[in-house]
Design a protein around this motif. Structure first.
Motif, PDB file in Angstrom:
ATOM      1  N   PHE A  34     -22.733  56.110 -37.789  1.00  0.00           N
ATOM      2  CA  PHE A  34     -22.350  55.033 -38.706  1.00  0.00           C
ATOM      3  C   PHE A  34     -22.009  55.577 -40.089  1.00  0.00           C
ATOM      4  CE2 PHE A  34     -23.749  52.250 -42.163  1.00  0.00           C
ATOM      5  CZ  PHE A  34     -22.946  51.142 -41.942  1.00  0.00           C
ATOM      6  N   LEU A  35     -20.940  55.008 -40.675  1.00  0.00           N
ATOM      7  CA  LEU A  35     -20.516  55.394 -42.016  1.00  0.00           C
ATOM      8  C   LEU A  35     -20.648  54.244 -43.011  1.00  0.00           C
ATOM      9  CD1 LEU A  35     -17.290  57.401 -41.103  1.00  0.00           C
ATOM     10  CD2 LEU A  35     -19.507  58.340 -41.801  1.00  0.00           C
ATOM     11  N   LYS A  36     -19.900  53.171 -42.786  1.00  0.00           N
ATOM     12  CA  LYS A  36     -19.908  52.055 -43.720  1.00  0.00           C
ATOM     13  C   LYS A  36     -19.740  50.741 -42.963  1.00  0.00           C
ATOM     14  CE  LYS A  36     -17.966  51.977 -47.721  1.00  0.00           C
ATOM     15  NZ  LYS A  36     -19.136  52.065 -48.619  1.00  0.00           N
ATOM     16  N   LYS A  37     -20.109  49.662 -43.629  1.00  0.00           N
ATOM     17  CA  LYS A  37     -19.791  48.347 -43.086  1.00  0.00           C
ATOM     18  C   LYS A  37     -19.417  47.424 -44.231  1.00  0.00           C
ATOM     19  CE  LYS A  37     -24.349  46.096 -42.950  1.00  0.00           C
ATOM     20  NZ  LYS A  37     -25.281  45.335 -42.100  1.00  0.00           N
ATOM     21  N   SER A  38     -18.691  46.385 -43.904  1.00  0.00           N
ATOM     22  CA  SER A  38     -18.212  45.456 -44.915  1.00  0.00           C
ATOM     23  C   SER A  38     -18.226  44.050 -44.341  1.00  0.00           C
ATOM     24  CB  SER A  38     -16.786  45.823 -45.348  1.00  0.00           C
ATOM     25  OG  SER A  38     -16.245  44.861 -46.224  1.00  0.00           O
ATOM     26  N   LYS A  39     -18.744  43.118 -45.124  1.00  0.00           N
ATOM     27  CA  LYS A  39     -18.779  41.714 -44.713  1.00  0.00           C
ATOM     28  C   LYS A  39     -18.212  40.879 -45.847  1.00  0.00           C
ATOM     29  CE  LYS A  39     -21.784  38.192 -42.679  1.00  0.00           C
ATOM     30  NZ  LYS A  39     -23.172  37.862 -42.255  1.00  0.00           N
ATOM     31  N   ILE A  40     -17.148  40.144 -45.546  1.00  0.00           N
ATOM     32  CA  ILE A  40     -16.466  39.357 -46.574  1.00  0.00           C
ATOM     33  C   ILE A  40     -16.522  37.878 -46.221  1.00  0.00           C
ATOM     34  CG2 ILE A  40     -14.224  38.884 -47.671  1.00  0.00           C
ATOM     35  CD1 ILE A  40     -14.569  42.222 -46.147  1.00  0.00           C
ATOM     36  N   SER A  41     -16.856  37.070 -47.203  1.00  0.00           N
ATOM     37  CA  SER A  41     -16.785  35.614 -47.086  1.00  0.00           C
ATOM     38  C   SER A  41     -16.165  35.123 -48.379  1.00  0.00           C
ATOM     39  CB  SER A  41     -18.181  35.013 -46.874  1.00  0.00           C
ATOM     40  OG  SER A  41     -18.108  33.603 -46.787  1.00  0.00           O
ATOM     41  N   LYS A  42     -14.921  34.654 -48.301  1.00  0.00           N
ATOM     42  CA  LYS A  42     -14.188  34.366 -49.533  1.00  0.00           C
ATOM     43  C   LYS A  42     -13.325  33.127 -49.401  1.00  0.00           C
ATOM     44  CE  LYS A  42     -11.166  36.622 -52.925  1.00  0.00           C
ATOM     45  NZ  LYS A  42     -10.446  37.867 -53.290  1.00  0.00           N
ATOM     46  N   ASP A  43     -13.266  32.344 -50.489  1.00  0.00           N
ATOM     47  CA  ASP A  43     -12.409  31.167 -50.557  1.00  0.00           C
ATOM     48  C   ASP A  43     -11.144  31.486 -51.345  1.00  0.00           C
ATOM     49  OD1 ASP A  43     -14.174  29.587 -49.132  1.00  0.00           O
ATOM     50  OD2 ASP A  43     -15.223  28.899 -50.926  1.00  0.00           O
ATOM     51  N   TYR A  44     -10.044  30.883 -50.927  1.00  0.00           N
ATOM     52  CA  TYR A  44      -8.759  31.035 -51.610  1.00  0.00           C
ATOM     53  C   TYR A  44      -8.269  29.634 -51.980  1.00  0.00           C
ATOM     54  CZ  TYR A  44      -8.638  35.853 -49.864  1.00  0.00           C
ATOM     55  OH  TYR A  44      -8.924  37.166 -49.586  1.00  0.00           O
ATOM     56  N   ALA A  45      -8.516  29.224 -53.213  1.00  0.00           N
ATOM     57  CA  ALA A  45      -8.140  27.883 -53.665  1.00  0.00           C
ATOM     58  C   ALA A  45      -6.684  27.857 -54.110  1.00  0.00           C
ATOM     59  CB  ALA A  45      -9.043  27.444 -54.814  1.00  0.00           C
ATOM     60  N   PRO A  46      -5.925  26.803 -53.762  1.00  0.00           N
ATOM     61  CA  PRO A  46      -4.522  26.705 -54.181  1.00  0.00           C
ATOM     62  C   PRO A  46      -4.326  26.774 -55.690  1.00  0.00           C
ATOM     63  CG  PRO A  46      -5.022  25.077 -52.495  1.00  0.00           C
ATOM     64  CD  PRO A  46      -6.330  25.694 -52.896  1.00  0.00           C
ATOM     65  N   ALA A  49      -8.042  48.628 -45.562  1.00  0.00           N
ATOM     66  CA  ALA A  49      -7.686  49.930 -46.138  1.00  0.00           C
ATOM     67  C   ALA A  49      -8.827  50.498 -46.965  1.00  0.00           C
ATOM     68  CB  ALA A  49      -6.426  49.791 -46.997  1.00  0.00           C
ATOM     69  N   ASN A  50      -9.514  49.647 -47.722  1.00  0.00           N
ATOM     70  CA  ASN A  50     -10.603  50.108 -48.590  1.00  0.00           C
ATOM     71  C   ASN A  50     -11.743  50.722 -47.799  1.00  0.00           C
ATOM     72  OD1 ASN A  50      -9.271  49.309 -50.904  1.00  0.00           O
ATOM     73  ND2 ASN A  50     -10.300  47.335 -51.049  1.00  0.00           N
ATOM     74  N   ILE A  51     -12.150  50.066 -46.719  1.00  0.00           N
ATOM     75  CA  ILE A  51     -13.293  50.597 -45.961  1.00  0.00           C
ATOM     76  C   ILE A  51     -12.903  51.902 -45.258  1.00  0.00           C
ATOM     77  CG2 ILE A  51     -12.858  49.300 -43.819  1.00  0.00           C
ATOM     78  CD1 ILE A  51     -15.878  49.017 -43.495  1.00  0.00           C
ATOM     79  N   ILE A  52     -11.646  52.017 -44.849  1.00  0.00           N
ATOM     80  CA  ILE A  52     -11.202  53.267 -44.216  1.00  0.00           C
ATOM     81  C   ILE A  52     -11.202  54.406 -45.227  1.00  0.00           C
ATOM     82  CG2 ILE A  52      -9.244  54.436 -43.141  1.00  0.00           C
ATOM     83  CD1 ILE A  52      -8.489  51.694 -41.904  1.00  0.00           C
ATOM     84  N   LYS A  53     -10.606  54.168 -46.395  1.00  0.00           N
ATOM     85  CA  LYS A  53     -10.543  55.216 -47.422  1.00  0.00           C
ATOM     86  C   LYS A  53     -11.932  55.614 -47.901  1.00  0.00           C
ATOM     87  CE  LYS A  53      -7.702  53.006 -50.099  1.00  0.00           C
ATOM     88  NZ  LYS A  53      -6.838  52.682 -51.266  1.00  0.00           N
TER      89      LYS A  53
END
Length: 340
Positions: A126-138, A157-161
């Motif tokens: 294991f190297l890294k993990k990422s969990k995103i929960s995000k809202d995009y309001a108009p 791309a960020n987690i790979i780099k």
């Protein structure tokens, strides 16, 4: 004629469905030239990402090709003409987008979970993990679907780099265990299987593997109270980040303002702390002699008194703040800091 008309009408309607493509255009160049390949492991039960509205029109989010394995492999190859020997793997565990109705319109919502591994001797680390929960309001984004698609590509791309520079946890996982990697790795980490080893831990990896830094020792006053950290050779006129210290078998998590005892329950390790202790305002730093600029590594250069840390602010709200078993990052509870 009627038998022909309706299928044709349906076909025209279906073809009118609009798609928002997720284009993998961000750089994932490995500047150290250590990476040999990037392989996608798609663990999603439902491969459909979802539909998000732009100006009341639904757009289905899709990758630019249905052959994701080839898409990701080609992306890596295009960015890395000079290759090394390490095989990297990206696991997508979940990727969902949808509309959330609001009083006046709808808000786009994204849920995403990924992890990276490297392969060595036919086992995975294991190297890294990422969990995103995000809202995009108009109101914040003129073109919600495009912004969300670009955000998905950027997060991948960020987690790979970032993974190119990760050393990884020294816990081997077989290919068949990847689907349950979090539970399996945490059960095999030394920090979860035995007593704490006294010493200073510069980062979470060393703490998880219970390998204290040999160059650092706990600094105490004559009464035996922890006052900070110093170099083993006696020189302590420098600053260095510290994750935790263990003294007499008790582990303490370093925060910007204090040392807080690490506890454990059925869910794992945690600390009990206020929002001010985790993310202190500039004028509430309690570390004597540490400026705001040096607060990150201030534990080493500053004086910290555990007894003072126990005298908590009476008007503060305290939370159970989890410590991620694989990364050491905080798992903040719902509503954290809203009372500030």
């Amino acid at each position: 004629m009627k038998k022909i008309f309706f299928p044709v009408l349906f076909s025209v309607f279906a073809s009118a469905q609009k798609n928002q493509l997720i284009e993998l255009r961000n750089s994932i160049k490995d500047k150290g030239h250590i990476a040999k390949s990037l392989t996608l492991i798609d663990l999603r039960e439902d491969k459909n990402i979802g539909t998000v509205s732009h100006r009341e029109e639904p757009y289905e989010l899709k990758f630019e090709s249905e052959d994701l394995g080839k898409l990701f492999a080609d992306w890596f190859s295009e960015n890395n003409k000079e290759q090394g020997s390490i095989e990297y793997f990206l696991i997508i565990e979940s990727l969902k987008a949808n509309d959330i109705p609001t009083e006046r319109s709808v808000t786009g919502h994204l849920e995403m979970k990924m992890a990276t591994f490297l392969k060595r001797n036919n086992t995975y680390y294991f190297l890294k993990k990422s969990k995103i929960s995000k809202d995009y309001a108009p109101k914040d984004h003129a073109y919600v679907t495009r912004v969300m698609a670009a955000g998905i590509s950027a997060q991948i791309a960020n987690i790979i780099k970032d993974s190119y520079d990760e050393k990884g946890l020294n816990v081997p996982v077989s290919e068949t265990e990847l689907g349950n990697y979090e539970k399996i790795i945490s059960e095999r980490l030394p920090v979860y299987s035995g007593p704490f080893t006294d010493g200073v831990y510069a980062d979470y990896k060393s703490f998880a593997e219970q390998k204290p830094d040999k160059e650092l020792v706990v600094k105490k006053n004559p009464e035996g109270t922890i006052k900070g950290v110093k170099r083993a050779d006696g020189y302590d006129n420098f600053k260095r980040d510290v994750f935790a210290v263990v003294d007499n078998g008790i582990a303490y998590k370093r925060t910007p303002v204090s040392l807080i005892e690490i506890e454990k329950d059925n869910e794992g390790f945690f600390i009990t702390a206020s929002a001010e202790e985790i993310f202190p305002p500039d004028n509430t730093l309690l570390i004597a002699g540490a400026s705001n600029a040096g607060a990150i590594g201030g534990l080493v250069a500053a004086v910290i008194d555990i007894t003072a840390a126990k005298i908590r602010r009476q008007n503060a709200k305290y939370y159970r703040i989890g410590i991620d078993a694989l990364t050491g990052e905080y798992i903040l509870p719902e509503g954290f800091g809203k009372s500030r």
